[in-house]
Design a protein around this motif. Structure first.
Motif, PDB file in Angstrom:
ATOM      1  N   LYS A  80      13.581  11.678   5.570  1.00 54.45           N
ATOM      2  CA  LYS A  80      12.984  12.106   6.839  1.00 54.45           C
ATOM      3  C   LYS A  80      11.551  12.597   6.608  1.00 54.45           C
ATOM      4  O   LYS A  80      10.636  12.270   7.377  1.00 54.45           O
ATOM      5  CB  LYS A  80      13.837  13.213   7.448  1.00 54.45           C
ATOM      6  N   TYR A  81      11.335  13.359   5.554  1.00 60.96           N
ATOM      7  CA  TYR A  81       9.998  13.842   5.212  1.00 60.96           C
ATOM      8  C   TYR A  81       9.053  12.673   4.923  1.00 60.96           C
ATOM      9  O   TYR A  81       7.928  12.624   5.424  1.00 60.96           O
ATOM     10  CB  TYR A  81      10.089  14.775   3.990  1.00 60.96           C
ATOM     11  N   ALA A  82       9.527  11.712   4.114  1.00 58.35           N
ATOM     12  CA  ALA A  82       8.713  10.544   3.773  1.00 58.35           C
ATOM     13  C   ALA A  82       8.353   9.745   5.028  1.00 58.35           C
ATOM     14  O   ALA A  82       7.199   9.324   5.196  1.00 58.35           O
ATOM     15  CB  ALA A  82       9.446   9.653   2.767  1.00 58.35           C
ATOM     16  N   LEU A  83       9.321   9.535   5.909  1.00 60.62           N
ATOM     17  CA  LEU A  83       9.036   8.816   7.157  1.00 60.62           C
ATOM     18  C   LEU A  83       7.978   9.535   7.979  1.00 60.62           C
ATOM     19  O   LEU A  83       7.086   8.909   8.554  1.00 60.62           O
ATOM     20  CB  LEU A  83      10.303   8.652   7.994  1.00 60.62           C
ATOM     21  N   GLY A  84       8.050  10.858   8.023  1.00 59.46           N
ATOM     22  CA  GLY A  84       7.045  11.638   8.741  1.00 59.46           C
ATOM     23  C   GLY A  84       5.660  11.422   8.152  1.00 59.46           C
ATOM     24  O   GLY A  84       4.676  11.268   8.888  1.00 59.46           O
ATOM     25  N   LYS A  92       0.796  -1.232   0.000  1.00 60.24           N
ATOM     26  CA  LYS A  92       0.000   0.000   0.000  1.00 60.24           C
ATOM     27  C   LYS A  92       0.826   1.277   0.000  1.00 60.24           C
ATOM     28  O   LYS A  92       0.475   2.249  -0.658  1.00 60.24           O
ATOM     29  CB  LYS A  92      -0.946  -0.021   1.205  1.00 60.24           C
ATOM     30  N   TYR A  93       1.922   1.312   0.718  1.00 69.02           N
ATOM     31  CA  TYR A  93       2.720   2.529   0.843  1.00 69.02           C
ATOM     32  C   TYR A  93       4.057   2.436   0.098  1.00 69.02           C
ATOM     33  O   TYR A  93       5.045   3.018   0.519  1.00 69.02           O
ATOM     34  CB  TYR A  93       2.958   2.864   2.321  1.00 69.02           C
ATOM     35  N   HIS A  94       4.080   1.736  -1.013  1.00 63.96           N
ATOM     36  CA  HIS A  94       5.301   1.550  -1.791  1.00 63.96           C
ATOM     37  C   HIS A  94       5.623   2.848  -2.540  1.00 63.96           C
ATOM     38  O   HIS A  94       4.894   3.265  -3.427  1.00 63.96           O
ATOM     39  CB  HIS A  94       5.087   0.410  -2.785  1.00 63.96           C
ATOM     40  N   ALA A 132       0.335   8.695   8.485  1.00 60.18           N
ATOM     41  CA  ALA A 132      -0.648   7.779   7.885  1.00 60.18           C
ATOM     42  C   ALA A 132      -0.867   6.534   8.746  1.00 60.18           C
ATOM     43  O   ALA A 132      -1.692   5.692   8.411  1.00 60.18           O
ATOM     44  CB  ALA A 132      -0.186   7.368   6.486  1.00 60.18           C
ATOM     45  N   GLY A 133      -0.108   6.423   9.836  1.00 58.01           N
ATOM     46  CA  GLY A 133      -0.275   5.276  10.718  1.00 58.01           C
ATOM     47  C   GLY A 133       0.451   4.019  10.287  1.00 58.01           C
ATOM     48  O   GLY A 133       0.172   2.933  10.771  1.00 58.01           O
ATOM     49  N   VAL A 134       1.400   4.175   9.361  1.00 58.97           N
ATOM     50  CA  VAL A 134       2.189   3.024   8.929  1.00 58.97           C
ATOM     51  C   VAL A 134       3.125   2.651  10.072  1.00 58.97           C
ATOM     52  O   VAL A 134       3.624   3.511  10.779  1.00 58.97           O
ATOM     53  CB  VAL A 134       3.000   3.374   7.659  1.00 58.97           C
TER      54      VAL A 134
END
Length: 120
Positions: free
Chosen positions: A84-88, A54-56, A93-95
């Protein structure tokens, strides 16, 4: 090749890729054929058009290089900022807290993820 604005099934993706100009890098024309999540000076964060989960997503450099050590200090710093932005965004999103990060070197046609040959 038509611009993609939605995610594709593997079958749709393979069909779309067959339309690609074999002389051009698929990712170099990212403004016209990728779903851009964030753009920096040296890097682009894109949604995988045919995700394996889903979050690929992908962090993609705007210039070609082979090894991590080929990056300039500026490129490396921006890559870390984009990551860092992507991880945030993933956390918002609750991943979960586990992420897969790797440097992918790829020959012209073999897809090391799906273990298959990209379509001609």
């Amino acid at each position: 090749m038509a611009r993609q604005t939605k995610l594709l099934t593997r079958e749709e993706y393979d069909s779309w890729m067959k339309e690609a100009d074999p002389e051009k890098c698929f990712f170099c024309d990212w403004p016209h054929n990728q779903i851009v999540l964030k753009e920096g000076n040296n890097w682009v964060w894109i949604a995988n058009l045919s995700p394996y989960w889903k979050y690929h997503t992908l962090l993609m450099p705007k210039r070609h290089f082979v090894e991590v050590t080929d990056m300039s200090i500026m490129e490396m710093g921006e890559m870390l900022e984009m990551y860092k932005y992507a991880l945030g965004k993933f956390r918002e999103a609750g991943v979960g807290k586990k992420y897969v990060v790797f440097w992918r070197k790829r020959d012209d046609r073999f897809d090391s993820i799906s273990k298959s040959i990209r379509p001609d």
